[in-house]
Design an enzyme around this catalytic site. Structure first.
Site, PDB file in Angstrom:
ATOM      1  N   HIS A   1       0.695  -1.311   0.586  1.00  0.00           N
ATOM      2  CA  HIS A   1       0.201   0.208  -0.001  1.00  0.00           C
ATOM      3  C   HIS A   1       0.504   1.256   0.140  1.00  0.00           C
ATOM      4  CE1 HIS A   1      -2.981   2.990   0.609  1.00  0.00           C
ATOM      5  NE2 HIS A   1      -2.292   3.172   1.841  1.00  0.00           N
TER       6      HIS A   1
ATOM      7  N   GLU B   1      -2.811   0.381  -4.064  1.00  0.00           N
ATOM      8  CA  GLU B   1      -1.952  -0.620  -3.090  1.00  0.00           C
ATOM      9  C   GLU B   1      -1.722  -1.912  -5.281  1.00  0.00           C
ATOM     10  OE1 GLU B   1      -5.616  -0.348  -2.345  1.00  0.00           O
ATOM     11  OE2 GLU B   1      -4.530   0.639  -0.959  1.00  0.00           O
TER      12      GLU B   1
ATOM     13  N   SER C   1       0.666   5.669   1.092  1.00  0.00           N
ATOM     14  CA  SER C   1      -0.314   6.596   0.550  1.00  0.00           C
ATOM     15  C   SER C   1       0.915   7.423   0.848  1.00  0.00           C
ATOM     16  CB  SER C   1      -1.371   6.435   1.241  1.00  0.00           C
ATOM     17  OG  SER C   1      -1.001   6.184   2.816  1.00  0.00           O
TER      18      SER C   1
END
Length: 173
Positions: free
Chosen positions: A149, A163, A151
């Protein structure tokens, strides 16, 4: 410029000096995003050459991982690239010729833009969180699955995140 990025990454990875006491591995992964895009990743990793909590069940170890990923797909963010670096902890279960393992790590990644696939990351610099599982063979090769993931942890808006779910193959060099 963007077409030169993969060549620059390969040149940088090939010029890295690895201490003789540390084992190095090369990995390749193919994956998909949650938005129907594809990912292609090349990685270089260095074993920490340390073990903790070694028991008859297994041991905790780890490695440093540097990677280049090409992100394909999406209407606005197709053809993006990312470079990443992460420490990864591995719990390797005991075994003779095959050792199952699980792994987890948190690192950093730099993207060639803020839009990747159909997601707006809000920032080119992001965090990388990963979990995975696989099998390590007696010859040092590994196969497995991994979820990563990306971010910016809410440091900048928007923060859609993205992802990659992949299959990987790793060989010692």
């Amino acid at each position: 410029m963007k077409k030169l990025l993969p060549l620059a990454v390969l040149a940088a990875l090939s010029s890295v000096h690895v201490a003789s006491a540390q084992a190095a591995d090369v990995s390749a992964a193919v994956g998909a995003t949650g938005q129907s895009g594809m990912t292609y990743r090349l990685g270089l990793s260095w074993d920490w050459d340390k073990s903790w909590w070694q028991t008859s069940t297994g041991r905790l170890t780890g490695y440093w991982d540097a990677g280049y990923t090409y992100w394909e797909g999406g209407d606005e963010g197709a053809g993006k690239h990312s470079l990443s670096f992460a420490p990864v902890f591995v719990y390797e279960f005991a075994g003779d010729s095959i050792k199952p393992f699980i792994e987890a790590g948190i690192g950093v990644a730099a993207f060639s833009g803020t839009r990747v696939g159909d997601q707006n990351l809000g920032s080119s610099l992001n965090f990388e969180d990963r979990i995975g599982a696989g099998l390590k063979f007696a010859n040092g090769q590994s196969v497995g699955v991994r979820a990563i993931h990306y971010s910016n942890a809410g440091l900048k808006q928007p923060n859609d995140g993205i992802e990659s779910y992949s299959l990987f193959y790793k060989i010692p060099i």
